[in-house]
Motif scaffolding. Structure first.
Motif, PDB file in Angstrom:
ATOM      1  N   HIS A   1       0.947  -1.120   0.249  1.00 19.69           N
ATOM      2  CA  HIS A   1      -0.108   0.082   0.059  1.00 19.69           C
ATOM      3  C   HIS A   1       0.625   1.284   0.015  1.00 19.69           C
ATOM      4  O   HIS A   1       0.823   2.093  -0.695  1.00 19.69           O
ATOM      5  N   ARG A   2       1.676   1.358   0.872  1.00 18.04           N
ATOM      6  CA  ARG A   2       2.633   2.622   1.051  1.00 18.04           C
ATOM      7  C   ARG A   2       3.450   3.080  -0.118  1.00 18.04           C
ATOM      8  O   ARG A   2       3.421   4.020  -0.892  1.00 18.04           O
ATOM      9  N   TRP A   3       4.111   1.561  -0.848  1.00 22.25           N
ATOM     10  CA  TRP A   3       4.669   1.867  -1.769  1.00 22.25           C
ATOM     11  C   TRP A   3       4.076   2.324  -3.092  1.00 22.25           C
ATOM     12  O   TRP A   3       4.630   3.232  -3.837  1.00 22.25           O
ATOM     13  N   ILE A   4       2.885   1.602  -3.061  1.00 18.26           N
ATOM     14  CA  ILE A   4       1.950   2.280  -4.441  1.00 18.26           C
ATOM     15  C   ILE A   4       1.573   3.642  -4.403  1.00 18.26           C
ATOM     16  O   ILE A   4       1.756   4.352  -5.257  1.00 18.26           O
ATOM     17  N   LEU A   5       1.468   4.050  -3.198  1.00 16.61           N
ATOM     18  CA  LEU A   5       0.961   5.486  -3.046  1.00 16.61           C
ATOM     19  C   LEU A   5       2.108   6.387  -3.224  1.00 16.61           C
ATOM     20  O   LEU A   5       1.880   7.392  -3.801  1.00 16.61           O
ATOM     21  N   ARG A   6       3.342   5.726  -2.753  1.00 12.13           N
ATOM     22  CA  ARG A   6       4.554   6.748  -3.211  1.00 12.13           C
ATOM     23  C   ARG A   6       4.858   6.829  -4.706  1.00 12.13           C
ATOM     24  O   ARG A   6       5.592   7.664  -5.227  1.00 12.13           O
ATOM     25  N   GLN A   7       4.323   6.065  -5.489  1.00 14.49           N
ATOM     26  CA  GLN A   7       4.445   5.936  -7.136  1.00 14.49           C
ATOM     27  C   GLN A   7       3.695   6.673  -7.682  1.00 14.49           C
ATOM     28  O   GLN A   7       3.706   7.123  -8.931  1.00 14.49           O
ATOM     29  N   LEU A   8       2.382   7.307  -6.926  1.00 15.93           N
ATOM     30  CA  LEU A   8       1.525   8.235  -7.597  1.00 15.93           C
ATOM     31  C   LEU A   8       2.087   9.772  -7.757  1.00 15.93           C
ATOM     32  O   LEU A   8       3.108   9.863  -7.004  1.00 15.93           O
ATOM     33  N   PRO A   9       1.881  10.274  -8.913  1.00 10.89           N
ATOM     34  CA  PRO A   9       2.113  11.734  -9.062  1.00 10.89           C
ATOM     35  C   PRO A   9       1.576  12.645  -7.813  1.00 10.89           C
ATOM     36  O   PRO A   9       0.805  11.902  -7.288  1.00 10.89           O
ATOM     37  N   LYS A  10       2.347  13.667  -7.521  1.00  8.89           N
ATOM     38  CA  LYS A  10       1.862  14.536  -6.225  1.00  8.89           C
ATOM     39  C   LYS A  10       0.740  15.021  -6.575  1.00  8.89           C
ATOM     40  O   LYS A  10      -0.237  15.076  -5.783  1.00  8.89           O
ATOM     41  N   ARG A  11       0.299  15.365  -8.025  1.00  4.43           N
ATOM     42  CA  ARG A  11      -1.065  16.034  -8.226  1.00  4.43           C
ATOM     43  C   ARG A  11      -1.537  15.045  -9.463  1.00  4.43           C
ATOM     44  O   ARG A  11      -0.880  14.880 -10.410  1.00  4.43           O
ATOM     45  N   PHE A  12      -2.873  14.596  -9.316  1.00  2.67           N
ATOM     46  CA  PHE A  12      -3.461  14.065 -10.422  1.00  2.67           C
ATOM     47  C   PHE A  12      -4.985  14.251 -10.457  1.00  2.67           C
ATOM     48  O   PHE A  12      -5.474  14.587  -9.243  1.00  2.67           O
ATOM     49  N   ASP A  13      -5.699  14.337 -11.665  1.00  2.00           N
ATOM     50  CA  ASP A  13      -7.205  14.744 -11.669  1.00  2.00           C
ATOM     51  C   ASP A  13      -8.116  13.361 -11.734  1.00  2.00           C
ATOM     52  O   ASP A  13      -9.279  13.531 -11.754  1.00  2.00           O
ATOM     53  N   ARG A  14      -7.416  11.937 -12.117  1.00  2.00           N
ATOM     54  CA  ARG A  14      -8.258  11.060 -12.447  1.00  2.00           C
ATOM     55  C   ARG A  14      -7.585   9.971 -11.814  1.00  2.00           C
ATOM     56  O   ARG A  14      -6.157   9.583 -11.890  1.00  2.00           O
ATOM     57  N   ALA A  15      -8.237   8.708 -11.584  1.00  2.00           N
ATOM     58  CA  ALA A  15      -7.877   7.583 -11.074  1.00  2.00           C
ATOM     59  C   ALA A  15      -8.889   6.401 -11.314  1.00  2.00           C
ATOM     60  O   ALA A  15      -9.974   6.955 -11.259  1.00  2.00           O
ATOM     61  N   VAL A  16      -8.443   5.187 -11.682  1.00  2.00           N
ATOM     62  CA  VAL A  16      -9.405   4.253 -11.805  1.00  2.00           C
ATOM     63  C   VAL A  16      -9.240   3.092 -10.640  1.00  2.00           C
ATOM     64  O   VAL A  16      -8.144   2.666 -10.570  1.00  2.00           O
ATOM     65  N   ASP A  17     -10.182   2.808  -9.981  1.00  2.00           N
ATOM     66  CA  ASP A  17     -10.339   1.638  -9.055  1.00  2.00           C
ATOM     67  C   ASP A  17     -11.057   0.398  -9.872  1.00  2.00           C
ATOM     68  O   ASP A  17     -12.258   0.835  -9.906  1.00  2.00           O
ATOM     69  N   ILE A  18     -10.334  -0.327 -10.043  1.00  2.00           N
ATOM     70  CA  ILE A  18     -10.820  -1.587 -10.708  1.00  2.00           C
ATOM     71  C   ILE A  18     -11.547  -2.487  -9.689  1.00  2.00           C
ATOM     72  O   ILE A  18     -12.173  -3.679 -10.115  1.00  2.00           O
ATOM     73  N   GLY A  19     -11.624  -2.231  -8.613  1.00  2.00           N
ATOM     74  CA  GLY A  19     -12.351  -2.995  -7.540  1.00  2.00           C
ATOM     75  C   GLY A  19     -11.636  -4.530  -7.358  1.00  2.00           C
ATOM     76  O   GLY A  19     -12.398  -5.422  -7.063  1.00  2.00           O
ATOM     77  N   SER A  20     -10.611  -4.603  -7.489  1.00  2.00           N
ATOM     78  CA  SER A  20      -9.991  -5.935  -6.942  1.00  2.00           C
ATOM     79  C   SER A  20      -9.316  -6.334  -5.360  1.00  2.00           C
ATOM     80  O   SER A  20      -8.816  -7.199  -5.281  1.00  2.00           O
ATOM     81  N   GLY A  21      -9.999  -5.351  -4.828  1.00  2.00           N
ATOM     82  CA  GLY A  21      -9.489  -5.445  -3.349  1.00  2.00           C
ATOM     83  C   GLY A  21     -10.442  -4.901  -2.355  1.00  2.00           C
ATOM     84  O   GLY A  21     -11.611  -4.676  -2.691  1.00  2.00           O
TER      85      GLY A  21
END
Length: 62
Positions: free
Chosen positions: A28-48
């Motif tokens: 979880h923390r590693w994935i969040l660190r890979q995200l850009p600081k600012r973004f306006d869209r994201a997709v949650d594919i519902g796998s968790g």
């Protein structure tokens, strides 16, 4: 051909019940660190459990 005996499978089930492990929670923390600081869209594919999308509760639905 039996890959794992019933005894071994029961032992693994007991171990997992005592020490559950979740790939999403582990990374979880590693994935969040890979995200850009600012973004306006994201997709949650519902796998968790939704933990990765939960920090953005005010995000508009499509």
């Amino acid at each position: 051909m039996k890959i794992l005996s019933t005894r071994v499978l029961r032992a693994l089930e007991r171990f997992n019940a005592a020490y559950p492990w979740d790939h999403n929670a582990h990374y979880h923390r590693w994935i969040l660190r890979q995200l850009p600081k600012r973004f306006d869209r994201a997709v949650d594919i519902g796998s968790g459990s939704g933990d990765l999308a939960r920090p953005w509760p005010d995000a508009p639905l499509p």
